[in-house]
Design an enzyme around this catalytic site. Sequence first.
Site, mmCIF file in Angstrom:
data_model
loop_
_atom_site.group_PDB
_atom_site.id
_atom_site.type_symbol
_atom_site.label_atom_id
_atom_site.label_comp_id
_atom_site.label_asym_id
_atom_site.label_seq_id
_atom_site.Cartn_x
_atom_site.Cartn_y
_atom_site.Cartn_z
ATOM 1 N N CYS A 113 -2.239 19.913 -59.885
ATOM 2 C CA CYS A 113 -1.057 20.780 -59.738
ATOM 3 C C CYS A 113 0.174 20.194 -60.430
ATOM 4 C CB CYS A 113 -0.771 21.036 -58.266
ATOM 5 S SG CYS A 113 -2.192 21.648 -57.367
ATOM 6 N N HIS A 252 6.415 22.678 -57.296
ATOM 7 C CA HIS A 252 5.070 23.279 -57.228
ATOM 8 C C HIS A 252 4.963 24.154 -55.975
ATOM 9 C CE1 HIS A 252 0.892 23.943 -56.889
ATOM 10 N NE2 HIS A 252 0.640 22.964 -56.043
ATOM 11 N N ASN A 282 -0.773 29.409 -53.947
ATOM 12 C CA ASN A 282 -0.722 28.180 -54.744
ATOM 13 C C ASN A 282 -1.598 28.363 -55.978
ATOM 14 O OD1 ASN A 282 -1.218 25.668 -55.844
ATOM 15 N ND2 ASN A 282 -1.564 24.641 -53.884
HETATM 16 O O1 UT7 Z 1 -1.632 21.919 -54.498
HETATM 17 C C1 UT7 Z 1 -1.855 21.037 -53.443
HETATM 18 C C2 UT7 Z 1 -2.822 21.674 -52.499
HETATM 19 N N1 UT7 Z 1 -2.769 21.433 -51.127
HETATM 20 C C3 UT7 Z 1 -1.704 21.551 -50.289
HETATM 21 O O2 UT7 Z 1 -0.594 21.698 -50.639
HETATM 22 C C4 UT7 Z 1 -2.041 21.509 -48.836
HETATM 23 C C5 UT7 Z 1 -0.983 20.871 -47.958
HETATM 24 N N2 UT7 Z 1 -1.282 21.115 -46.547
HETATM 25 C C6 UT7 Z 1 -1.029 22.300 -45.953
HETATM 26 O O3 UT7 Z 1 -0.493 23.199 -46.574
HETATM 27 C C7 UT7 Z 1 -1.361 22.452 -44.486
HETATM 28 O O4 UT7 Z 1 -1.873 21.226 -43.990
HETATM 29 C C8 UT7 Z 1 -2.402 23.593 -44.226
HETATM 30 C C9 UT7 Z 1 -1.742 24.952 -44.435
HETATM 31 C C10 UT7 Z 1 -3.611 23.472 -45.136
HETATM 32 C C11 UT7 Z 1 -2.885 23.537 -42.782
HETATM 33 O O5 UT7 Z 1 -1.772 23.668 -41.892
HETATM 34 P P1 UT7 Z 1 -1.598 22.682 -40.664
HETATM 35 O O6 UT7 Z 1 -0.380 23.082 -39.953
HETATM 36 O O7 UT7 Z 1 -1.668 21.277 -41.215
HETATM 37 O O8 UT7 Z 1 -2.857 23.046 -39.778
HETATM 38 P P2 UT7 Z 1 -3.967 22.070 -39.206
HETATM 39 O O9 UT7 Z 1 -4.913 21.679 -40.307
HETATM 40 O O10 UT7 Z 1 -3.301 20.991 -38.421
HETATM 41 O O11 UT7 Z 1 -4.731 23.005 -38.215
HETATM 42 C C12 UT7 Z 1 -4.127 23.415 -36.975
HETATM 43 C C13 UT7 Z 1 -5.074 24.386 -36.314
HETATM 44 C C14 UT7 Z 1 -6.501 23.903 -36.230
HETATM 45 O O12 UT7 Z 1 -7.060 24.367 -35.032
HETATM 46 P P3 UT7 Z 1 -7.209 23.405 -33.765
HETATM 47 O O13 UT7 Z 1 -8.079 22.281 -34.217
HETATM 48 O O14 UT7 Z 1 -5.802 22.957 -33.443
HETATM 49 O O15 UT7 Z 1 -7.804 24.286 -32.718
HETATM 50 C C15 UT7 Z 1 -7.182 24.598 -37.387
HETATM 51 O O16 UT7 Z 1 -8.569 24.792 -37.180
HETATM 52 O O17 UT7 Z 1 -5.108 25.606 -37.064
HETATM 53 C C16 UT7 Z 1 -6.456 25.919 -37.394
HETATM 54 N N3 UT7 Z 1 -6.463 26.585 -38.679
HETATM 55 C C17 UT7 Z 1 -6.344 27.905 -38.802
HETATM 56 N N4 UT7 Z 1 -6.195 28.878 -37.877
HETATM 57 C C18 UT7 Z 1 -6.093 30.136 -38.327
HETATM 58 C C19 UT7 Z 1 -6.577 26.027 -39.918
HETATM 59 N N5 UT7 Z 1 -6.526 26.985 -40.847
HETATM 60 C C20 UT7 Z 1 -6.384 28.167 -40.175
HETATM 61 C C21 UT7 Z 1 -6.283 29.505 -40.584
HETATM 62 N N6 UT7 Z 1 -6.131 30.453 -39.640
HETATM 63 N N7 UT7 Z 1 -6.306 29.870 -41.883
#
Ligand code: UT7
Length: 328
Positions: A113, A252, A282
């Site tokens: 990216c 980005h 993204n």
């Molecule tokens: O170009 C570079 C590419 N990558 C990035 O920029 C990614 C950077 N990271 C992020 O943007 C965030 O970490 C994410 C958007 C990917 C995830 O958000 P988060 O607030 O870090 O969520 P999390 O991974 O801590 O998940 C929290 C909860 C989990 O459930 P439990 O374990 O608390 O029950 C996940 O399973 O949210 C759940 N979850 C979802 N729920 C509904 C994860 N994805 C989803 C979803 N819909 N799409």
Amino acid sequence: MAVKILGTGSYLPPKVVTNDDLAKTLDTSDEWIYSHTGIHSRHVAEEGECTSTMAAKAGRAAMDAAGVTPEEIGLIVVATSSPDYNTFPSTACLVQALLECPATGAYDLQAACAGFVYALDQARGWVKMNPDRKALVIGAETLSRVVDWRDRASCILFGDGAGAVVLGDDPAATDAPEAHTVLWADGKGAGFIYRDGGTRLPAPAGTIPIPYLVLQGHDVFAFAVRSLSQVTNQLCDKLGTTPADLDRVFAHQANGRIIEAVARRMKLPLEKFYLNLDTTGNTSAASIPIALDEAVRKGVLSDGMKIVLCGFGSGLTYAGTYLQWPYL
Ligand code: UT7
């Protein structure tokens, strides 16, 4: 001499996939995706479209905006992590053929990216050595064919598209301000975002090759906030200015929450950061040039504006360029 951005262009495939569309096949919702990312919808390539075709459309638009013919292009650099072929020929060579640029060097640059900022810096150096020719710099991605559409924690983030700029010497601008770029990498974070399918065999003990993008969201989020703030501060320090003095930051477009956290950390109003990821998602290496082209078309940029372009991504890579529009 003064290297100038002579024109910008972009292309987003017509097919739009909303969060509600994703919620039909995934255990997710518009509310969750928007509140965690700032994304409402993304564009997705349809059959017949791929990275080279989108890159060529963005490149053609940038050449038209610059008033430059295919014969004038001497270099094509395509920043991409989702090339047409795995791994050769380069997508840039396919773009050269599509654009019918008869006499040009062409290669891909893979810095994920952050790739567009890396590519811009290389092309800028090339124009300085070849002031009679123009360089076409493109960021283009078809990440919809790389993500695992069953993985709700990653696939909801990404979209497809391409953005491009044409660079050339402006002999009349004898006292144009010089841009400055910082390029960084931290290969120890290679496991934060990766995709198997290369020559890494046998796979490290205890792992199985996964042909999809694998993302450790939390680690990447923290790295993103750190790295975007760091490169912007470094550029301002080097140029004896302060972030408060910047007119616009094109970070980005990975996640709106990341950009909000960067703004808070840098004590800058969020309005300084250009945001369009609500409708693009993204688009990796394409995100900065797509945003830049949109800003140009909306009349957001005017001559002399102090701008930072900054990106981060798999590698890990991170990079930034400070420029006074439209000079590099
Ligand atoms: O170009 C570079 C590419 N990558 C990035 O920029 C990614 C950077 N990271 C992020 O943007 C965030 O970490 C994410 C958007 C990917 C995830 O958000 P988060 O607030 O870090 O969520 P999390 O991974 O801590 O998940 C929290 C909860 C989990 O459930 P439990 O374990 O608390 O029950 C996940 O399973 O949210 C759940 N979850 C979802 N729920 C509904 C994860 N994805 C989803 C979803 N819909 N799409």
